[in-house]
Motif scaffolding. Sequence first.
Motif, short mmCIF file in Angstrom:
data_model
loop_
_atom_site.label_atom_id
_atom_site.label_comp_id
_atom_site.label_asym_id
_atom_site.label_seq_id
_atom_site.Cartn_x
_atom_site.Cartn_y
_atom_site.Cartn_z
N TYR A 29 0.86 -1.17 0.00
CA TYR A 29 0.00 0.00 0.00
C TYR A 29 0.90 1.23 0.00
O TYR A 29 1.77 1.37 0.86
CB TYR A 29 -0.92 0.01 1.23
N GLU A 30 0.69 2.11 -0.97
CA GLU A 30 1.51 3.32 -1.06
C GLU A 30 0.88 4.41 -0.19
O GLU A 30 -0.10 5.03 -0.57
CB GLU A 30 1.60 3.80 -2.52
N PHE A 31 1.45 4.57 1.00
CA PHE A 31 0.93 5.56 1.94
C PHE A 31 1.77 6.83 1.80
O PHE A 31 2.86 6.92 2.36
CB PHE A 31 1.00 4.99 3.36
N LEU A 32 1.25 7.78 1.01
CA LEU A 32 2.04 8.95 0.63
C LEU A 32 1.30 10.24 0.96
O LEU A 32 0.07 10.26 1.05
CB LEU A 32 2.32 8.92 -0.88
N MET A 33 2.05 11.30 1.14
CA MET A 33 1.45 12.62 1.30
C MET A 33 0.68 12.97 0.02
O MET A 33 1.21 12.75 -1.08
CB MET A 33 2.54 13.68 1.55
N PRO A 64 10.59 3.02 2.76
CA PRO A 64 10.47 4.47 2.67
C PRO A 64 10.54 4.96 1.23
O PRO A 64 11.26 4.40 0.41
CB PRO A 64 11.67 4.97 3.48
N ASN A 65 9.78 6.00 0.93
CA ASN A 65 9.77 6.63 -0.39
C ASN A 65 9.92 8.12 -0.14
O ASN A 65 8.96 8.89 -0.18
CB ASN A 65 8.44 6.29 -1.08
N ALA A 66 11.16 8.50 0.21
CA ALA A 66 11.43 9.89 0.58
C ALA A 66 12.92 10.15 0.46
O ALA A 66 13.72 9.22 0.35
CB ALA A 66 10.99 10.14 2.03
N SER A 67 13.28 11.41 0.47
CA SER A 67 14.69 11.78 0.35
C SER A 67 15.09 12.66 1.52
O SER A 67 14.33 13.51 1.96
CB SER A 67 14.90 12.53 -0.96
N MET A 68 16.32 12.47 1.99
CA MET A 68 16.80 13.27 3.11
C MET A 68 17.00 14.73 2.72
O MET A 68 17.18 15.58 3.58
CB MET A 68 18.07 12.69 3.71
N ASP A 161 4.64 17.70 -2.89
CA ASP A 161 5.41 16.54 -2.43
C ASP A 161 4.52 15.34 -2.16
O ASP A 161 3.39 15.49 -1.67
CB ASP A 161 6.15 16.91 -1.13
N ASN A 162 5.02 14.14 -2.49
CA ASN A 162 4.39 12.92 -1.98
C ASN A 162 5.38 11.95 -1.38
O ASN A 162 5.44 10.79 -1.77
CB ASN A 162 3.49 12.17 -2.98
N SER A 163 6.12 12.41 -0.39
CA SER A 163 6.94 11.51 0.41
C SER A 163 6.03 10.58 1.18
O SER A 163 4.88 10.91 1.46
CB SER A 163 7.76 12.29 1.43
N GLY A 164 6.54 9.43 1.55
CA GLY A 164 5.75 8.51 2.36
C GLY A 164 6.40 7.15 2.48
O GLY A 164 7.61 7.02 2.31
N VAL A 165 5.58 6.16 2.78
CA VAL A 165 6.06 4.81 3.07
C VAL A 165 5.23 3.81 2.29
O VAL A 165 4.00 3.94 2.24
CB VAL A 165 5.92 4.51 4.58
N PHE A 166 5.88 2.85 1.67
CA PHE A 166 5.15 1.73 1.07
C PHE A 166 4.99 0.67 2.16
O PHE A 166 5.98 0.14 2.65
CB PHE A 166 5.91 1.15 -0.12
N LEU A 167 3.74 0.41 2.53
CA LEU A 167 3.48 -0.58 3.58
C LEU A 167 3.38 -1.96 2.94
O LEU A 167 2.59 -2.16 2.02
CB LEU A 167 2.15 -0.27 4.28
C1 LIG Z 1 7.14 8.24 -4.18
O1 LIG Z 1 6.46 7.35 -5.06
C2 LIG Z 1 5.69 7.95 -6.06
C3 LIG Z 1 4.90 6.92 -6.86
O2 LIG Z 1 5.01 5.63 -6.39
C4 LIG Z 1 6.54 8.83 -6.94
O3 LIG Z 1 5.76 9.47 -7.94
C5 LIG Z 1 7.25 9.86 -6.09
O4 LIG Z 1 8.12 10.63 -6.88
C6 LIG Z 1 8.01 9.22 -4.96
N1 LIG Z 1 8.54 10.28 -4.10
C7 LIG Z 1 9.80 10.31 -3.61
C8 LIG Z 1 10.18 11.44 -2.78
O5 LIG Z 1 10.57 9.42 -3.82
#
Ligand SMILES: *[C@@H]1O[C@H](CO)[C@@H](O)[C@H](O)[C@H]1NC(C)=O
Length: 340
Positions: A29-33, A64-68, A161-167
């Motif tokens: 599940y892509e739990f993102l902002m 995690p799907n985010a950058s420092m 932004d859509n930082s977040g976590v893939f659960l």
């Molecule tokens: C997070 O994932 C989405 C789609 O899965 C992507 O579009 C987005 O760029 C990603 N964000 C970061 C910060 O990695």
Amino acid sequence: MESCKFIISLLFIISIIGRGVRAYEIDTYEFLMPNVWPNKDELYLCTPIRIAPKKNFYVVGFKPNASMHTAHHMLLYGCSQPGSNDSVWSCGEMQSNEIDNKYNTASPCKSGSQIVYAWARDAPRLQLPPDVGFLMGNDSPIKYLVLQVHYMHKFPEGKTDNSGVFLEYTTERMPRQAGVILLGTSGVIPANRIEHMETACTINEDKVIHPFAFRPHTHALGTEVSGFVVRRSPTGDIWQLLGSKNPQLPQMFYPVVSRTPITKNDVLAARCVMNNTRSHSVNIGATNNDEMCNFYLMYWVQDDTPLTQKYCFSPGPPYYYWSRAPQNFDRIPDRDFNVL
Ligand SMILES: *[C@@H]1O[C@H](CO)[C@@H](O)[C@H](O)[C@H]1NC(C)=O
Ligand SMILES: *[C@@H]1O[C@H](CO)[C@@H](O)[C@H](O)[C@H]1NC(C)=O
Ligand SMILES: *[C@@H]1O[C@H](CO)[C@@H](O)[C@H](O)[C@H]1NC(C)=O
């Protein structure tokens, strides 16, 4: 050419074996902002998801799907009720009292708050041990998940932004449920002093808990956060280190150094070493000018529910030290554990 193919297929087989055979299906599940626009520096934003209430889900991994470069940290809270009914709100631990014209302000949870995951500094994916999962939904007090992102900077106009976590989760029953207990203190750190902030709680529940990860948390003055299990015995206490870390390093979950099970009548204890270089005393509190002393312990239980006790807090200095605790400890570790 042939040998190259052979090596590739061999590597493929090894990678399959290396991953182990899961007898159940894992979904993501892509739990993102939801395309948020951080409208100022150092903003904390929260967004919720409601867990389908009639089903059970076991979260077994966090990717995690985010950058420092964008985010200081991300925290995932399990809640009985979310802090707000908005789709996004401002939820700083270090809140200033200024009114935000874009986002309403509330805490991450309204009730039943517990932390299930933390990320900082490009930390890699956290995979729970085999057969371990965080239970959420029908049979769990966790009815909502709230994602908190601490953004570094105000975003340029038009950039979101859509930082977040893939659960990573499964609906298959996991025999081992994960849980987190938070040890911490209140108290005051005198000016220009090294202070020890300590807490300890005897486990009164008849459960066997298997620790596997810990997370330190302080603000700027912490130099070391350590956690212990104290085993009581007629010949004296045995202080077994669970983990120790400099909280100025990334405050993520690290593997514990001892996985020996913890049972009823064992004591969980934590200590923060604080170096107050300021010329005034510093209180425990929620703002950036205050301090915190927290040690999170992540564990699993076999065919059982996690501890009902989610917190272990002491009044801290100058009222509380291990040397004055009701448990009447002996062999208190007097040196600081610079394990890193
Ligand atoms: C997070 O994932 C989405 C789609 O899965 C992507 O579009 C987005 O760029 C990603 N964000 C970061 C910060 O990695
Ligand atoms: C959100 O809405 C529900 C139902 O209307 C209400 O019970 C709850 O208190 C609200 N939560 C907050 C934080 O206002
Ligand atoms: C406390 O901080 C000061 C100033 O940064 C430093 O000189 C001192 O070595 C620190 N003490 C400890 C015990 O970390």
